[in-house]
Design an enzyme around this catalytic site. Sequence first.
Site, PDB file in Angstrom:
ATOM      1  N   LYS A  32       0.851  -1.195   0.000  1.00 29.99           N
ATOM      2  CA  LYS A  32       0.000   0.000   0.000  1.00 29.99           C
ATOM      3  C   LYS A  32       0.886   1.244   0.000  1.00 29.99           C
ATOM      4  O   LYS A  32       1.798   1.358   0.814  1.00 29.99           O
ATOM      5  CB  LYS A  32      -0.906   0.012   1.236  1.00 29.99           C
ATOM      6  CG  LYS A  32      -1.871   1.188   1.267  1.00 29.99           C
ATOM      7  CD  LYS A  32      -2.889   1.045   2.377  1.00 29.99           C
ATOM      8  CE  LYS A  32      -2.454   1.650   3.679  1.00 29.99           C
ATOM      9  NZ  LYS A  32      -2.381   3.118   3.695  1.00 29.99           N
ATOM     10  N   ASP A  59      -3.521   4.394  -1.684  1.00 29.44           N
ATOM     11  CA  ASP A  59      -4.452   4.837  -0.637  1.00 29.44           C
ATOM     12  C   ASP A  59      -4.328   6.349  -0.437  1.00 29.44           C
ATOM     13  O   ASP A  59      -3.769   6.807   0.561  1.00 29.44           O
ATOM     14  CB  ASP A  59      -4.122   4.067   0.655  1.00 29.44           C
ATOM     15  CG  ASP A  59      -5.079   4.375   1.789  1.00 29.44           C
ATOM     16  OD1 ASP A  59      -6.204   4.833   1.517  1.00 29.44           O
ATOM     17  OD2 ASP A  59      -4.702   4.145   2.955  1.00 29.44           O
ATOM     18  N   LYS A  61      -6.985   8.418  -0.392  1.00 32.61           N
ATOM     19  CA  LYS A  61      -8.167   8.891   0.372  1.00 32.61           C
ATOM     20  C   LYS A  61      -8.675  10.246  -0.129  1.00 32.61           C
ATOM     21  O   LYS A  61      -8.733  11.231   0.618  1.00 32.61           O
ATOM     22  CB  LYS A  61      -7.830   9.004   1.858  1.00 32.61           C
ATOM     23  CG  LYS A  61      -7.423   7.697   2.516  1.00 32.61           C
ATOM     24  CD  LYS A  61      -7.313   7.884   4.017  1.00 32.61           C
ATOM     25  CE  LYS A  61      -6.842   6.643   4.728  1.00 32.61           C
ATOM     26  NZ  LYS A  61      -5.434   6.325   4.494  1.00 32.61           N
ATOM     27  N   ASP A  64     -13.036  15.600  -1.754  1.00 35.88           N
ATOM     28  CA  ASP A  64     -13.152  16.951  -2.311  1.00 35.88           C
ATOM     29  C   ASP A  64     -14.479  17.038  -3.069  1.00 35.88           C
ATOM     30  O   ASP A  64     -15.290  16.100  -3.030  1.00 35.88           O
ATOM     31  CB  ASP A  64     -11.950  17.237  -3.235  1.00 35.88           C
ATOM     32  CG  ASP A  64     -11.548  18.706  -3.210  1.00 35.88           C
ATOM     33  OD1 ASP A  64     -12.455  19.563  -3.296  1.00 35.88           O
ATOM     34  OD2 ASP A  64     -10.350  19.001  -3.122  1.00 35.88           O
ATOM     35  N   THR A 123     -10.446   3.995  10.959  1.00 34.85           N
ATOM     36  CA  THR A 123     -10.351   3.021  12.064  1.00 34.85           C
ATOM     37  C   THR A 123      -9.720   3.627  13.324  1.00 34.85           C
ATOM     38  O   THR A 123      -9.684   2.985  14.359  1.00 34.85           O
ATOM     39  CB  THR A 123      -9.524   1.799  11.623  1.00 34.85           C
ATOM     40  OG1 THR A 123      -8.265   2.271  11.106  1.00 34.85           O
ATOM     41  CG2 THR A 123     -10.228   1.004  10.547  1.00 34.85           C
ATOM     42  N   ARG A 215       2.336  -1.399  11.096  1.00 37.36           N
ATOM     43  CA  ARG A 215       3.351  -1.334  12.148  1.00 37.36           C
ATOM     44  C   ARG A 215       3.651  -2.649  12.866  1.00 37.36           C
ATOM     45  O   ARG A 215       4.804  -2.867  13.244  1.00 37.36           O
ATOM     46  CB  ARG A 215       3.007  -0.202  13.129  1.00 37.36           C
ATOM     47  CG  ARG A 215       3.252   1.171  12.512  1.00 37.36           C
ATOM     48  CD  ARG A 215       2.554   2.269  13.266  1.00 37.36           C
ATOM     49  NE  ARG A 215       1.106   2.208  13.064  1.00 37.36           N
ATOM     50  CZ  ARG A 215       0.243   3.065  13.602  1.00 37.36           C
ATOM     51  NH1 ARG A 215       0.681   4.039  14.388  1.00 37.36           N
ATOM     52  NH2 ARG A 215      -1.045   2.960  13.360  1.00 37.36           N
TER      53      ARG A 215
HETATM   54  O1  LIG Z   1      -9.631   3.667   8.167  1.00 40.80           O
HETATM   55  C1  LIG Z   1      -8.442   3.528   7.818  1.00 40.80           C
HETATM   56  C2  LIG Z   1      -8.018   3.720   6.511  1.00 40.80           C
HETATM   57  C3  LIG Z   1      -6.702   3.528   6.189  1.00 40.80           C
HETATM   58  N1  LIG Z   1      -5.807   3.172   7.126  1.00 40.80           N
HETATM   59  C4  LIG Z   1      -4.399   2.972   6.708  1.00 40.80           C
HETATM   60  O2  LIG Z   1      -4.000   1.619   6.973  1.00 40.80           O
HETATM   61  C5  LIG Z   1      -2.689   1.570   7.487  1.00 40.80           C
HETATM   62  C6  LIG Z   1      -2.707   0.947   8.845  1.00 40.80           C
HETATM   63  O3  LIG Z   1      -1.405   0.898   9.364  1.00 40.80           O
HETATM   64  P1  LIG Z   1      -1.071   0.268  10.799  1.00 40.80           P
HETATM   65  O4  LIG Z   1       0.371   0.583  10.976  1.00 40.80           O
HETATM   66  O5  LIG Z   1      -1.352  -1.207  10.701  1.00 40.80           O
HETATM   67  O6  LIG Z   1      -1.935   0.950  11.803  1.00 40.80           O
HETATM   68  C7  LIG Z   1      -2.156   3.004   7.471  1.00 40.80           C
HETATM   69  O7  LIG Z   1      -1.400   3.166   6.296  1.00 40.80           O
HETATM   70  C8  LIG Z   1      -3.396   3.862   7.410  1.00 40.80           C
HETATM   71  O8  LIG Z   1      -3.188   5.040   6.656  1.00 40.80           O
HETATM   72  C9  LIG Z   1      -6.199   2.985   8.418  1.00 40.80           C
HETATM   73  O9  LIG Z   1      -5.398   2.667   9.313  1.00 40.80           O
HETATM   74  N2  LIG Z   1      -7.518   3.155   8.721  1.00 40.80           N
END
Ligand SMILES: O=c1ccn([C@@H]2O[C@H](COP(=O)(O)O)[C@@H](O)[C@H]2O)c(=O)[nH]1
Length: 238
Positions: A32, A59, A61, A64, A123, A215
């Site tokens: 991603k 991603d 997002k 606009d 999230t 992470r």
């Molecule tokens: O609602 C959302 C949409 C996108 N993300 C993205 O996913 C990864 C999650 O990374 P972790 O390190 O596993 O937390 C990150 O790139 C976010 O931009 C999200 O977390 N929630």
Amino acid sequence: MTNDQIIVPLDVPDLQSAIALVDQLPQVNFWKVGLELFTSSGPTILEVLKSRQKRIFLDLKFHDIPNTVAGACRSAANYGVDLLTIHATAGKDALKAATEAVQVGATQAGVKPPQLIAITLLTSISSRQLAFDLKIPVELPEYALEMALMAQESGLNGAVCSPQEVAQLRQTCGNDFLLVCPGVRPDWADKGDQKRSLTPAQAIKAGADYLVIGRPITAAAEPELAWNKIVEELTTQF
Ligand SMILES: O=c1ccn([C@@H]2O[C@H](COP(=O)(O)O)[C@@H](O)[C@H]2O)c(=O)[nH]1
């Protein structure tokens, strides 16, 4: 369940760090590219990933007015990526314009259009924050479902949702609607800023098509071991 259902974010500050991570984890097939890397380094990383036959989730997002998201989607579709995001809260007109624009952009570039998926609710937002900070007077699961349904009605291919809502979205939106879950955390990993998480196995069982796991893998002392541990935990359950 296949390894390709795990998408790893390249949340790093520059191209060099991104390539180092891709080289460190050759077993990852789906990467991603998000706001941090794309803002710092532009689309070069997409060519790097394609040259290594990797799948790409772009991603960005988008959020606009309809005319602007349509332009952004047309441009993004030129890259020939697999997945592309827009916020559902951009509204129905923007979602419809984006849906048409990815087809136009991909056709112009002679590539396959990306699957366009809508962010339902980040999230990192809790029920409490939804009510008290965003002032949205709707229960969180219902809100996420309504956003997914609006995306589906507008012609999008799927939605991004937390693993805690994925079962309900799967049941209502059906099996052809793509559901991508970030906020996934093995029970041995820190949750960090993620507020609505489940484990990888729980998310898959609940109906997720793809898991985005960052992470717990990329910030681990040994990312390859963390990846293997997650794959092993999933393999023993499915
Ligand atoms: O609602 C959302 C949409 C996108 N993300 C993205 O996913 C990864 C999650 O990374 P972790 O390190 O596993 O937390 C990150 O790139 C976010 O931009 C999200 O977390 N929630």
